[in-house]
Design a protein around this motif. Structure first.
Motif, short mmCIF file in Angstrom:
data_model
loop_
_atom_site.label_atom_id
_atom_site.label_comp_id
_atom_site.label_asym_id
_atom_site.label_seq_id
_atom_site.Cartn_x
_atom_site.Cartn_y
_atom_site.Cartn_z
N ARG A 68 2.38 1.87 -3.41
CA ARG A 68 1.41 2.40 -4.38
C ARG A 68 1.19 3.90 -4.22
NH1 ARG A 68 -1.92 -2.70 -3.13
NH2 ARG A 68 -1.06 -4.20 -4.59
N THR A 69 1.50 4.45 -3.06
CA THR A 69 1.42 5.91 -2.93
C THR A 69 2.55 6.59 -3.68
OG1 THR A 69 2.77 6.03 -0.89
CG2 THR A 69 0.38 5.65 -0.65
N PRO A 125 1.64 4.91 -8.21
CA PRO A 125 0.23 4.55 -8.40
C PRO A 125 -0.05 3.97 -9.77
CG PRO A 125 0.55 6.93 -8.56
CD PRO A 125 1.86 6.36 -8.12
N ASP A 126 -0.90 2.96 -9.76
CA ASP A 126 -1.43 2.37 -11.01
C ASP A 126 -0.35 1.83 -11.94
OD1 ASP A 126 -4.00 3.09 -10.19
OD2 ASP A 126 -3.75 5.10 -11.01
N ARG A 148 0.83 -1.21 0.00
CA ARG A 148 0.00 0.00 0.00
C ARG A 148 0.86 1.25 0.00
NH1 ARG A 148 -3.81 -2.57 4.63
NH2 ARG A 148 -5.42 -3.50 3.30
#
Length: 582
Positions: free
Chosen positions: A366-367, A370-371, A363
Protein backbone atom coordinates in the motif's frame (compact mmCIF):
# COMPACT_ATOMS: atom_id res chain seq x y z
CA UNK A 1 -23.81 33.54 37.08
CA UNK A 2 -22.45 34.49 40.47
CA UNK A 3 -18.74 35.04 40.30
CA UNK A 4 -15.96 35.83 42.72
CA UNK A 5 -13.60 38.75 42.36
CA UNK A 6 -10.93 36.71 40.56
CA UNK A 7 -10.76 34.17 37.77
CA UNK A 8 -9.49 31.60 40.25
CA UNK A 9 -12.58 32.06 42.35
CA UNK A 10 -14.81 31.76 39.29
CA UNK A 11 -13.09 28.55 38.19
CA UNK A 12 -13.33 27.15 41.70
CA UNK A 13 -17.05 27.90 41.74
CA UNK A 14 -17.57 26.06 38.42
CA UNK A 15 -15.54 23.08 39.62
CA UNK A 16 -17.47 22.98 42.91
CA UNK A 17 -20.77 22.88 41.02
CA UNK A 18 -19.32 20.17 38.74
CA UNK A 19 -18.22 18.02 41.68
CA UNK A 20 -21.66 18.35 43.24
CA UNK A 21 -23.11 16.63 40.16
CA UNK A 22 -24.83 19.65 38.63
CA UNK A 23 -23.24 19.08 35.23
CA UNK A 24 -25.48 21.31 33.11
CA UNK A 25 -25.01 24.30 35.40
CA UNK A 26 -21.27 23.68 35.63
CA UNK A 27 -21.02 23.46 31.86
CA UNK A 28 -22.86 26.74 31.41
CA UNK A 29 -20.57 28.42 33.94
CA UNK A 30 -17.49 27.09 32.13
CA UNK A 31 -18.82 28.24 28.75
CA UNK A 32 -19.31 31.76 30.08
CA UNK A 33 -15.79 31.75 31.49
CA UNK A 34 -14.41 30.71 28.06
CA UNK A 35 -16.27 33.56 26.40
CA UNK A 36 -14.90 36.11 28.87
CA UNK A 37 -11.37 34.65 29.02
CA UNK A 38 -10.60 33.26 25.52
CA UNK A 39 -6.84 33.52 25.99
CA UNK A 40 -6.56 31.51 29.23
CA UNK A 41 -5.76 27.85 28.64
CA UNK A 42 -6.88 26.52 32.03
CA UNK A 43 -10.39 27.86 31.42
CA UNK A 44 -10.71 25.86 28.20
CA UNK A 45 -9.26 22.80 29.93
CA UNK A 46 -11.87 23.00 32.71
CA UNK A 47 -14.60 23.39 30.10
CA UNK A 48 -13.27 20.32 28.31
CA UNK A 49 -13.33 18.21 31.48
CA UNK A 50 -16.92 19.19 32.27
CA UNK A 51 -18.07 18.74 28.65
CA UNK A 52 -16.51 15.27 28.50
CA UNK A 53 -18.29 14.24 31.70
CA UNK A 54 -21.54 15.56 30.25
CA UNK A 55 -21.01 13.35 27.18
CA UNK A 56 -20.30 16.21 24.80
CA UNK A 57 -17.09 14.66 23.52
CA UNK A 58 -16.54 16.84 20.44
CA UNK A 59 -17.01 20.00 22.50
CA UNK A 60 -14.43 18.66 24.96
CA UNK A 61 -11.98 17.92 22.14
CA UNK A 62 -12.40 21.44 20.74
CA UNK A 63 -11.76 22.98 24.16
CA UNK A 64 -8.68 20.87 24.82
CA UNK A 65 -7.24 21.73 21.41
CA UNK A 66 -7.79 25.43 22.11
CA UNK A 67 -6.08 25.04 25.50
CA UNK A 68 -3.10 23.25 23.94
CA UNK A 69 -2.70 25.97 21.33
CA UNK A 70 -2.43 28.44 24.23
CA UNK A 71 -0.23 26.24 26.43
CA UNK A 72 1.46 23.46 24.38
CA UNK A 73 3.74 22.46 27.26
CA UNK A 74 0.92 21.43 29.59
CA UNK A 75 1.07 17.63 29.77
CA UNK A 76 -2.24 17.28 31.61
CA UNK A 77 -4.17 18.93 28.78
CA UNK A 78 -2.54 16.62 26.21
CA UNK A 79 -3.57 13.69 28.41
CA UNK A 80 -7.15 14.96 28.71
CA UNK A 81 -7.33 15.37 24.94
CA UNK A 82 -6.14 11.78 24.55
CA UNK A 83 -8.91 10.57 26.84
CA UNK A 84 -11.54 12.46 24.85
CA UNK A 85 -10.26 11.22 21.50
CA UNK A 86 -10.23 7.68 22.83
CA UNK A 87 -13.83 8.07 24.02
CA UNK A 88 -14.72 9.26 20.52
CA UNK A 89 -13.11 6.14 19.04
CA UNK A 90 -10.22 7.94 17.32
CA UNK A 91 -7.57 5.68 18.79
CA UNK A 92 -4.61 6.78 16.67
CA UNK A 93 -5.23 10.46 17.43
CA UNK A 94 -5.60 9.57 21.12
CA UNK A 95 -2.28 7.77 21.01
CA UNK A 96 -0.61 10.86 19.51
CA UNK A 97 -1.94 13.01 22.38
CA UNK A 98 -0.90 10.46 25.01
CA UNK A 99 2.59 10.32 23.52
CA UNK A 100 2.80 14.12 23.68
CA UNK A 101 1.87 14.01 27.36
CA UNK A 102 4.36 11.23 28.03
CA UNK A 103 7.15 13.11 26.26
CA UNK A 104 6.58 16.03 28.63
CA UNK A 105 6.37 13.76 31.71
CA UNK A 106 8.07 10.44 30.86
CA UNK A 107 7.67 8.99 34.36
CA UNK A 108 4.04 9.85 35.00
CA UNK A 109 2.27 6.58 35.96
CA UNK A 110 -1.10 7.59 34.49
CA UNK A 111 0.47 8.58 31.18
CA UNK A 112 2.53 5.39 31.00
CA UNK A 113 -0.49 3.22 31.76
CA UNK A 114 -2.71 4.92 29.19
CA UNK A 115 -0.16 4.80 26.36
CA UNK A 116 0.68 1.16 27.11
CA UNK A 117 -3.00 0.21 27.23
CA UNK A 118 -3.77 1.85 23.88
CA UNK A 119 -0.70 0.28 22.29
CA UNK A 120 -1.85 -3.11 23.58
CA UNK A 121 -5.24 -2.58 22.00
CA UNK A 122 -3.62 -1.65 18.69
CA UNK A 123 -1.45 -4.77 18.64
CA UNK A 124 1.82 -2.94 19.34
CA UNK A 125 2.79 -5.51 21.95
CA UNK A 126 6.56 -4.96 22.08
CA UNK A 127 6.26 -1.24 22.83
CA UNK A 128 3.36 -1.82 25.24
CA UNK A 129 5.41 -4.39 27.14
CA UNK A 130 8.33 -1.95 27.49
CA UNK A 131 6.08 0.76 28.90
CA UNK A 132 4.38 -1.58 31.38
CA UNK A 133 7.81 -2.82 32.49
CA UNK A 134 8.96 0.78 32.95
CA UNK A 135 5.81 1.55 34.93
CA UNK A 136 6.43 -1.43 37.21
CA UNK A 137 9.96 -0.22 37.95
CA UNK A 138 8.43 3.04 39.14
CA UNK A 139 5.43 1.42 40.88
CA UNK A 140 6.21 -2.27 41.60
CA UNK A 141 3.05 -2.71 43.69
CA UNK A 142 0.67 -1.36 41.03
CA UNK A 143 -1.72 -4.27 40.54
CA UNK A 144 -3.26 -2.70 37.44
CA UNK A 145 0.18 -2.51 35.79
CA UNK A 146 0.84 -6.20 36.52
CA UNK A 147 -2.56 -6.97 35.02
CA UNK A 148 -1.86 -4.84 31.92
CA UNK A 149 1.50 -6.48 31.36
CA UNK A 150 -0.08 -9.89 31.80
CA UNK A 151 -2.59 -9.24 29.03
CA UNK A 152 0.16 -8.10 26.65
CA UNK A 153 2.14 -11.26 27.37
CA UNK A 154 -0.94 -13.47 26.95
CA UNK A 155 -1.80 -12.08 23.54
CA UNK A 156 1.88 -12.32 22.54
CA UNK A 157 1.78 -16.07 23.28
CA UNK A 158 3.76 -16.01 26.55
CA UNK A 159 1.02 -17.58 28.61
CA UNK A 160 3.09 -18.76 31.59
CA UNK A 161 4.56 -15.28 32.14
CA UNK A 162 1.09 -13.76 31.73
CA UNK A 163 -0.42 -16.10 34.32
CA UNK A 164 2.31 -15.13 36.79
CA UNK A 165 1.46 -11.45 36.24
CA UNK A 166 -2.25 -12.04 36.86
CA UNK A 167 -1.51 -14.08 39.98
CA UNK A 168 0.69 -11.27 41.31
CA UNK A 169 -2.01 -8.70 40.56
CA UNK A 170 -4.66 -10.53 42.62
CA UNK A 171 -2.13 -11.20 45.37
CA UNK A 172 -1.53 -7.44 45.63
CA UNK A 173 -5.27 -6.67 45.44
CA UNK A 174 -7.42 -9.72 46.32
CA UNK A 175 -10.67 -7.96 45.35
CA UNK A 176 -9.34 -6.90 41.92
CA UNK A 177 -12.04 -8.43 39.74
CA UNK A 178 -10.32 -7.80 36.41
CA UNK A 179 -7.19 -9.58 37.60
CA UNK A 180 -9.20 -12.62 38.67
CA UNK A 181 -11.08 -12.61 35.37
CA UNK A 182 -7.91 -12.35 33.27
CA UNK A 183 -6.27 -15.14 35.27
CA UNK A 184 -9.25 -17.36 34.52
CA UNK A 185 -9.17 -16.28 30.87
CA UNK A 186 -5.50 -17.27 30.55
CA UNK A 187 -6.05 -20.64 32.20
CA UNK A 188 -9.16 -21.30 30.09
CA UNK A 189 -7.45 -20.47 26.80
CA UNK A 190 -4.39 -22.55 27.63
CA UNK A 191 -6.61 -25.48 28.64
CA UNK A 192 -5.21 -25.68 32.19
CA UNK A 193 -8.45 -27.07 33.54
CA UNK A 194 -7.31 -28.00 37.06
CA UNK A 195 -5.72 -24.60 37.65
CA UNK A 196 -8.80 -22.91 36.19
CA UNK A 197 -11.01 -24.71 38.70
CA UNK A 198 -8.79 -23.51 41.54
CA UNK A 199 -8.82 -19.93 40.26
CA UNK A 200 -12.61 -19.91 39.92
CA UNK A 201 -13.02 -21.40 43.40
CA UNK A 202 -10.79 -18.68 44.86
CA UNK A 203 -12.71 -15.97 43.00
CA UNK A 204 -16.00 -17.37 44.31
CA UNK A 205 -14.67 -16.98 47.86
CA UNK A 206 -14.16 -13.27 47.19
CA UNK A 207 -17.07 -12.31 44.90
CA UNK A 208 -20.76 -13.10 44.53
CA UNK A 209 -21.68 -15.51 41.74
CA UNK A 210 -24.12 -12.97 40.26
CA UNK A 211 -21.08 -11.03 39.04
CA UNK A 212 -21.38 -11.66 35.32
CA UNK A 213 -17.69 -12.39 34.73
CA UNK A 214 -17.63 -14.93 37.57
CA UNK A 215 -20.81 -16.60 36.37
CA UNK A 216 -19.17 -16.95 32.93
CA UNK A 217 -16.03 -18.51 34.40
CA UNK A 218 -18.00 -20.91 36.57
CA UNK A 219 -20.11 -21.95 33.57
CA UNK A 220 -16.96 -22.52 31.47
CA UNK A 221 -15.62 -24.91 34.11
CA UNK A 222 -18.92 -26.76 34.26
CA UNK A 223 -19.07 -26.97 30.45
CA UNK A 224 -15.64 -28.60 30.41
CA UNK A 225 -16.98 -31.23 32.83
CA UNK A 226 -20.10 -31.60 30.64
CA UNK A 227 -22.30 -30.47 33.54
CA UNK A 228 -24.44 -28.46 31.18
CA UNK A 229 -27.55 -28.05 33.32
CA UNK A 230 -25.39 -26.73 36.16
CA UNK A 231 -23.64 -24.40 33.74
CA UNK A 232 -27.03 -23.08 32.63
CA UNK A 233 -27.95 -22.57 36.28
CA UNK A 234 -24.76 -20.61 36.95
CA UNK A 235 -25.50 -18.27 34.06
CA UNK A 236 -29.10 -17.80 35.14
CA UNK A 237 -27.84 -16.12 38.34
CA UNK A 238 -27.12 -13.00 36.26
CA UNK A 239 -30.12 -10.71 35.96
CA UNK A 240 -28.58 -7.33 35.09
CA UNK A 241 -26.43 -6.37 32.10
CA UNK A 242 -24.49 -3.12 32.34
CA UNK A 243 -24.49 -1.38 28.93
CA UNK A 244 -20.96 -0.14 29.69
CA UNK A 245 -19.78 -3.78 29.70
CA UNK A 246 -20.86 -4.71 26.19
CA UNK A 247 -17.89 -7.05 25.61
CA UNK A 248 -18.56 -9.00 28.79
CA UNK A 249 -22.28 -9.15 28.03
CA UNK A 250 -21.47 -10.48 24.57
CA UNK A 251 -19.25 -13.23 26.01
CA UNK A 252 -22.03 -14.23 28.43
CA UNK A 253 -24.60 -14.64 25.65
CA UNK A 254 -22.23 -16.58 23.37
CA UNK A 255 -21.61 -19.03 26.20
CA UNK A 256 -25.31 -19.27 26.97
CA UNK A 257 -25.98 -20.00 23.30
CA UNK A 258 -23.35 -22.73 23.20
CA UNK A 259 -24.68 -24.47 26.30
CA UNK A 260 -28.26 -24.35 25.03
CA UNK A 261 -27.07 -25.71 21.68
CA UNK A 262 -25.40 -28.65 23.42
CA UNK A 263 -28.59 -29.28 25.41
CA UNK A 264 -30.70 -29.23 22.26
CA UNK A 265 -32.56 -26.04 23.21
CA UNK A 266 -32.27 -24.78 19.65
CA UNK A 267 -34.52 -21.71 19.66
CA UNK A 268 -33.06 -20.52 22.97
CA UNK A 269 -29.57 -21.09 21.57
CA UNK A 270 -30.26 -19.15 18.38
CA UNK A 271 -31.77 -16.23 20.30
CA UNK A 272 -28.79 -16.18 22.66
CA UNK A 273 -26.32 -16.05 19.76
CA UNK A 274 -28.30 -13.24 18.14
CA UNK A 275 -28.25 -11.32 21.44
CA UNK A 276 -24.51 -11.93 21.77
CA UNK A 277 -23.92 -10.49 18.29
CA UNK A 278 -26.05 -7.45 19.13
CA UNK A 279 -23.87 -6.80 22.19
CA UNK A 280 -20.71 -7.35 20.14
CA UNK A 281 -21.84 -4.62 17.75
CA UNK A 282 -22.08 -2.24 20.72
CA UNK A 283 -18.51 -2.78 21.93
CA UNK A 284 -15.82 -0.17 21.27
CA UNK A 285 -14.48 -2.24 18.36
CA UNK A 286 -17.96 -3.07 17.15
CA UNK A 287 -18.73 0.61 16.78
CA UNK A 288 -15.54 1.25 14.79
CA UNK A 289 -15.54 -1.64 12.32
CA UNK A 290 -17.00 -1.28 8.84
CA UNK A 291 -18.12 -4.63 7.47
CA UNK A 292 -19.01 -3.19 4.07
CA UNK A 293 -15.39 -2.11 3.49
CA UNK A 294 -14.24 -5.73 3.64
CA UNK A 295 -16.89 -6.77 1.11
CA UNK A 296 -15.86 -3.91 -1.17
CA UNK A 297 -12.24 -5.04 -0.93
CA UNK A 298 -13.24 -8.53 -2.07
CA UNK A 299 -15.18 -7.08 -5.01
CA UNK A 300 -12.24 -4.88 -5.99
CA UNK A 301 -9.79 -7.78 -5.86
CA UNK A 302 -12.07 -9.97 -7.94
CA UNK A 303 -12.35 -7.23 -10.55
CA UNK A 304 -8.58 -6.76 -10.56
CA UNK A 305 -7.87 -10.47 -11.14
CA UNK A 306 -10.50 -11.13 -13.79
CA UNK A 307 -8.71 -11.73 -17.07
CA UNK A 308 -5.35 -12.45 -15.40
CA UNK A 309 -3.67 -15.65 -16.57
CA UNK A 310 -0.35 -15.86 -14.77
CA UNK A 311 2.08 -18.40 -16.17
CA UNK A 312 3.81 -20.86 -13.87
CA UNK A 313 7.29 -19.70 -12.92
CA UNK A 314 10.33 -21.85 -13.66
CA UNK A 315 12.46 -19.81 -11.27
CA UNK A 316 12.60 -21.14 -7.73
CA UNK A 317 12.69 -18.50 -5.00
CA UNK A 318 13.73 -20.93 -2.26
CA UNK A 319 17.22 -20.67 -0.81
CA UNK A 320 19.33 -23.33 0.82
CA UNK A 321 18.12 -23.91 4.37
CA UNK A 322 15.00 -21.77 3.85
CA UNK A 323 11.67 -23.14 5.08
CA UNK A 324 9.13 -24.66 2.74
CA UNK A 325 6.16 -22.33 3.08
CA UNK A 326 2.65 -23.73 3.23
CA UNK A 327 -0.36 -21.43 3.53
CA UNK A 328 -3.30 -22.99 5.37
CA UNK A 329 -6.40 -21.18 4.13
CA UNK A 330 -10.19 -21.44 4.11
CA UNK A 331 -13.23 -19.71 5.44
CA UNK A 332 -13.27 -19.19 9.24
CA UNK A 333 -14.67 -22.14 11.20
CA UNK A 334 -13.73 -24.62 8.49
CA UNK A 335 -11.46 -26.74 10.70
CA UNK A 336 -8.11 -25.06 10.08
CA UNK A 337 -7.19 -25.04 13.79
CA UNK A 338 -7.77 -28.78 14.08
CA UNK A 339 -5.60 -29.46 11.04
CA UNK A 340 -2.77 -27.15 12.07
CA UNK A 341 -2.67 -28.76 15.53
CA UNK A 342 -2.39 -32.22 13.98
CA UNK A 343 0.35 -31.02 11.62
CA UNK A 344 2.28 -29.35 14.45
CA UNK A 345 2.65 -32.80 16.01
CA UNK A 346 5.04 -33.67 13.15
CA UNK A 347 8.73 -33.27 13.94
CA UNK A 348 9.46 -31.47 10.65
CA UNK A 349 6.53 -29.03 10.72
CA UNK A 350 6.34 -25.68 12.48
CA UNK A 351 3.16 -23.63 12.60
CA UNK A 352 2.71 -19.85 12.63
CA UNK A 353 -0.86 -19.47 13.86
CA UNK A 354 -2.71 -16.24 13.09
CA UNK A 355 0.48 -14.17 12.66
CA UNK A 356 0.60 -10.98 10.54
CA UNK A 357 3.34 -11.77 8.00
CA UNK A 358 1.03 -11.41 5.00
CA UNK A 359 -0.55 -8.34 6.57
CA UNK A 360 2.94 -6.82 6.80
CA UNK A 361 3.38 -7.43 3.08
CA UNK A 362 0.03 -5.81 2.32
CA UNK A 363 1.01 -2.72 4.30
CA UNK A 364 4.21 -2.45 2.28
CA UNK A 365 2.33 -2.83 -1.02
CA UNK A 366 0.00 0.00 0.00
CA UNK A 367 2.97 2.35 0.31
CA UNK A 368 3.57 1.73 -3.40
CA UNK A 369 -0.05 1.48 -4.52
CA UNK A 370 -2.10 3.64 -2.11
CA UNK A 371 -5.89 3.55 -2.18
CA UNK A 372 -6.00 1.18 -5.15
CA UNK A 373 -6.48 -2.54 -5.64
CA UNK A 374 -4.23 -4.15 -8.20
CA UNK A 375 -3.68 -7.69 -9.37
CA UNK A 376 -0.01 -7.46 -8.32
CA UNK A 377 1.21 -8.40 -11.79
CA UNK A 378 2.95 -5.02 -12.09
CA UNK A 379 5.14 -5.54 -9.03
CA UNK A 380 8.81 -5.30 -10.04
CA UNK A 381 11.39 -7.95 -9.21
CA UNK A 382 12.91 -5.55 -6.68
CA UNK A 383 9.55 -5.01 -4.99
CA UNK A 384 8.86 -8.75 -4.87
CA UNK A 385 12.27 -9.28 -3.27
CA UNK A 386 11.55 -6.58 -0.70
CA UNK A 387 8.19 -8.16 0.10
CA UNK A 388 9.81 -11.56 0.49
CA UNK A 389 12.38 -10.12 2.91
CA UNK A 390 9.65 -8.34 4.89
CA UNK A 391 7.71 -11.59 5.23
CA UNK A 392 10.72 -13.60 6.38
CA UNK A 393 11.76 -10.94 8.88
CA UNK A 394 8.28 -10.91 10.36
CA UNK A 395 8.14 -14.71 10.36
CA UNK A 396 11.38 -15.02 12.35
CA UNK A 397 10.11 -12.44 14.82
CA UNK A 398 6.82 -14.23 15.43
CA UNK A 399 8.02 -17.83 15.47
CA UNK A 400 9.92 -17.43 18.74
CA UNK A 401 11.64 -20.68 19.67
CA UNK A 402 10.04 -22.73 16.88
CA UNK A 403 12.60 -23.89 14.30
CA UNK A 404 12.38 -22.48 10.78
CA UNK A 405 15.47 -23.49 8.81
CA UNK A 406 14.83 -26.60 6.74
CA UNK A 407 11.34 -26.99 8.20
CA UNK A 408 7.92 -27.05 6.60
CA UNK A 409 6.38 -23.84 8.00
CA UNK A 410 2.60 -23.69 7.94
CA UNK A 411 1.28 -20.11 7.91
CA UNK A 412 -2.27 -20.47 9.16
CA UNK A 413 -4.57 -17.49 8.66
CA UNK A 414 -7.81 -18.76 7.10
CA UNK A 415 -8.80 -15.52 5.39
CA UNK A 416 -5.45 -15.34 3.63
CA UNK A 417 -7.54 -17.14 1.03
CA UNK A 418 -8.35 -13.60 -0.10
CA UNK A 419 -4.63 -12.72 -0.42
CA UNK A 420 -3.54 -15.69 -2.53
CA UNK A 421 -2.83 -13.42 -5.50
CA UNK A 422 -0.13 -11.51 -3.64
CA UNK A 423 1.21 -14.54 -1.77
CA UNK A 424 1.70 -16.59 -4.92
CA UNK A 425 3.39 -13.65 -6.66
CA UNK A 426 5.92 -13.26 -3.86
CA UNK A 427 6.32 -16.99 -3.20
CA UNK A 428 5.66 -18.89 -6.45
CA UNK A 429 7.03 -22.07 -4.78
CA UNK A 430 4.54 -21.90 -1.93
CA UNK A 431 1.99 -24.62 -1.38
CA UNK A 432 -1.60 -24.02 -0.34
CA UNK A 433 -3.77 -26.19 1.88
CA UNK A 434 -7.43 -25.32 1.43
CA UNK A 435 -9.76 -26.58 4.17
CA UNK A 436 -13.44 -26.84 3.26
CA UNK A 437 -16.48 -27.54 5.39
CA UNK A 438 -20.12 -27.71 4.40
CA UNK A 439 -20.95 -24.05 3.59
CA UNK A 440 -24.11 -24.08 5.72
CA UNK A 441 -22.26 -25.44 8.75
CA UNK A 442 -19.45 -22.98 8.16
CA UNK A 443 -21.68 -19.90 7.99
CA UNK A 444 -23.82 -20.97 10.95
CA UNK A 445 -20.71 -21.60 13.05
CA UNK A 446 -19.36 -18.12 12.23
CA UNK A 447 -22.67 -16.61 13.37
CA UNK A 448 -22.43 -18.58 16.63
CA UNK A 449 -18.79 -17.75 17.38
CA UNK A 450 -17.25 -14.98 19.46
CA UNK A 451 -14.56 -13.40 17.29
CA UNK A 452 -12.25 -10.49 17.86
CA UNK A 453 -13.98 -7.94 15.65
CA UNK A 454 -12.46 -6.33 12.58
CA UNK A 455 -13.95 -5.33 9.24
CA UNK A 456 -13.98 -8.97 8.10
CA UNK A 457 -15.38 -10.59 11.24
CA UNK A 458 -18.06 -7.91 11.60
CA UNK A 459 -19.82 -9.63 8.68
CA UNK A 460 -20.64 -12.57 10.96
CA UNK A 461 -22.92 -10.60 13.29
CA UNK A 462 -25.97 -11.77 11.36
CA UNK A 463 -26.64 -14.77 9.13
CA UNK A 464 -27.40 -12.85 5.95
CA UNK A 465 -24.17 -10.86 6.01
CA UNK A 466 -22.22 -14.01 6.95
CA UNK A 467 -23.64 -15.87 3.93
CA UNK A 468 -22.92 -12.88 1.69
CA UNK A 469 -19.32 -12.81 2.95
CA UNK A 470 -18.93 -16.54 2.26
CA UNK A 471 -20.23 -16.02 -1.27
CA UNK A 472 -17.83 -13.12 -1.91
CA UNK A 473 -14.80 -14.96 -0.50
CA UNK A 474 -15.47 -18.09 -2.52
CA UNK A 475 -16.18 -16.08 -5.67
CA UNK A 476 -12.77 -14.43 -5.30
CA UNK A 477 -11.18 -17.83 -4.67
CA UNK A 478 -12.74 -19.15 -7.89
CA UNK A 479 -11.25 -16.19 -9.76
CA UNK A 480 -7.83 -16.90 -8.25
CA UNK A 481 -8.07 -20.56 -9.31
CA UNK A 482 -8.70 -19.47 -12.90
CA UNK A 483 -5.96 -16.84 -12.86
CA UNK A 484 -3.08 -18.44 -10.96
CA UNK A 485 -0.95 -21.59 -11.16
CA UNK A 486 -1.19 -22.83 -7.57
CA UNK A 487 0.28 -25.83 -5.81
CA UNK A 488 -2.90 -26.81 -4.02
CA UNK A 489 -4.31 -29.62 -1.91
CA UNK A 490 -7.89 -29.54 -0.65
CA UNK A 491 -9.01 -31.09 2.65
CA UNK A 492 -12.55 -31.46 3.92
CA UNK A 493 -13.19 -31.06 7.61
CA UNK A 494 -15.68 -33.92 7.55
CA UNK A 495 -12.98 -36.24 6.16
CA UNK A 496 -10.57 -35.29 8.96
CA UNK A 497 -13.21 -36.16 11.53
CA UNK A 498 -14.16 -39.42 9.80
CA UNK A 499 -10.64 -40.74 9.14
CA UNK A 500 -7.85 -38.63 10.64
CA UNK A 501 -4.87 -40.76 9.63
CA UNK A 502 -5.91 -41.36 6.03
CA UNK A 503 -6.79 -37.72 5.41
CA UNK A 504 -3.67 -36.29 7.05
CA UNK A 505 -1.48 -38.86 5.30
CA UNK A 506 -2.63 -37.41 1.98
CA UNK A 507 -1.71 -33.93 3.24
CA UNK A 508 1.73 -35.18 4.26
CA UNK A 509 2.25 -36.78 0.86
CA UNK A 510 1.48 -33.38 -0.71
CA UNK A 511 4.13 -31.87 1.58
CA UNK A 512 6.68 -34.62 0.89
CA UNK A 513 6.56 -36.01 4.44
CA UNK A 514 5.63 -39.29 6.08
CA UNK A 515 3.10 -39.99 8.81
CA UNK A 516 4.46 -39.98 12.38
CA UNK A 517 2.69 -41.83 15.18
CA UNK A 518 2.82 -38.75 17.42
CA UNK A 519 0.32 -37.09 15.11
CA UNK A 520 -2.50 -39.32 16.37
CA UNK A 521 -1.95 -37.79 19.82
CA UNK A 522 -2.52 -34.24 18.59
CA UNK A 523 -4.41 -33.39 21.81
CA UNK A 524 -1.10 -33.51 23.70
CA UNK A 525 0.33 -31.06 21.18
CA UNK A 526 -2.59 -28.73 21.79
CA UNK A 527 -2.10 -28.88 25.55
CA UNK A 528 1.61 -28.10 25.19
CA UNK A 529 0.97 -24.98 23.10
CA UNK A 530 1.28 -21.77 25.08
CA UNK A 531 -1.95 -20.45 23.66
CA UNK A 532 -4.18 -21.44 20.78
CA UNK A 533 -4.92 -18.05 19.31
CA UNK A 534 -8.29 -18.87 17.78
CA UNK A 535 -11.85 -19.35 19.05
CA UNK A 536 -11.36 -23.12 18.72
CA UNK A 537 -8.96 -23.38 21.68
CA UNK A 538 -11.23 -25.55 23.85
CA UNK A 539 -12.32 -27.85 21.02
CA UNK A 540 -8.98 -29.15 19.74
CA UNK A 541 -8.17 -30.81 23.08
CA UNK A 542 -11.40 -32.82 22.91
CA UNK A 543 -11.73 -36.15 21.08
CA UNK A 544 -12.74 -35.84 17.44
CA UNK A 545 -16.48 -35.44 17.40
CA UNK A 546 -19.21 -35.15 14.82
CA UNK A 547 -21.59 -32.99 16.89
CA UNK A 548 -20.90 -29.97 14.69
CA UNK A 549 -21.21 -31.97 11.44
CA UNK A 550 -24.54 -31.20 9.84
CA UNK A 551 -25.48 -28.89 12.69
CA UNK A 552 -27.14 -26.53 10.26
CA UNK A 553 -29.84 -29.13 9.60
CA UNK A 554 -31.10 -28.63 13.16
CA UNK A 555 -31.33 -24.89 12.47
CA UNK A 556 -32.93 -25.25 9.06
CA UNK A 557 -35.74 -22.83 9.90
CA UNK A 558 -33.29 -20.09 10.89
CA UNK A 559 -31.00 -20.87 7.94
CA UNK A 560 -33.76 -20.86 5.32
CA UNK A 561 -33.26 -17.23 4.19
CA UNK A 562 -29.58 -17.81 3.33
CA UNK A 563 -29.81 -21.24 1.71
CA UNK A 564 -30.27 -19.87 -1.83
CA UNK A 565 -26.98 -17.94 -1.51
CA UNK A 566 -25.09 -20.98 -0.25
CA UNK A 567 -26.57 -23.64 -2.55
CA UNK A 568 -24.11 -22.79 -5.34
CA UNK A 569 -21.16 -23.49 -3.05
CA UNK A 570 -22.71 -26.64 -1.60
CA UNK A 571 -22.73 -28.01 -5.14
CA UNK A 572 -19.30 -26.68 -6.17
CA UNK A 573 -17.61 -28.08 -3.06
CA UNK A 574 -19.11 -31.50 -3.69
CA UNK A 575 -21.58 -31.73 -0.84
CA UNK A 576 -24.97 -33.38 -1.29
CA UNK A 577 -27.82 -31.05 -2.16
CA UNK A 578 -31.35 -31.78 -0.98
CA UNK A 579 -34.50 -30.29 -2.44
CA UNK A 580 -35.00 -28.02 0.58
CA UNK A 581 -31.57 -26.48 0.11
CA UNK A 582 -32.89 -23.63 -2.02
Amino acid sequence: MQAGNTLDNQLSAAVEVFESGELKQALQMAQELCQRNPGVSIVHNVHGVIAAEQGEIQAAIDSYQTAIALDPGNSDIHFNLGNALRAKGDVQAALTSYRAALELKPNDPDFLFSVATVLRGEGEFNEAEKLFQHLLKLSPDDHTAHNGLGWVLLVAGRADDAINCFRHAVKLQPDFAKGHDNLCEALEKTNQTDELKKAVAYARSVFRLDNIWLAVRQAQVLRRDNELEEALKALSSVVRFNPAQAQLNSTYWYLLGDINDRLGNLQAAYEAFATANNWAAKTAKGRRVEAHKYIQRLDDLQTAYKGVRRMASDNSTSQRGAPQLVFLIGFPRSGTTLLDTVLLSHSKISVAEEKPMVLDMLRLVRTWQPDQFHNHEQLTDEQVSELRDAYMTSLKQHMGDQPIAGQVVVDKVPLNITNVGLISKVFPDARFLLVLRHPCDCVLSCFMQEFGLNDAMANFLDLKSAARCYDKVMSLWTTYREALPLRLHTVKYEQVVADLEATVSQVLEFLGLDWEDAMADYKSTALERQRIGTPSYHQVVQPLYSRAKGRWQRYRAQMKPVLPVLRRWVEMHGYPVDDDNR
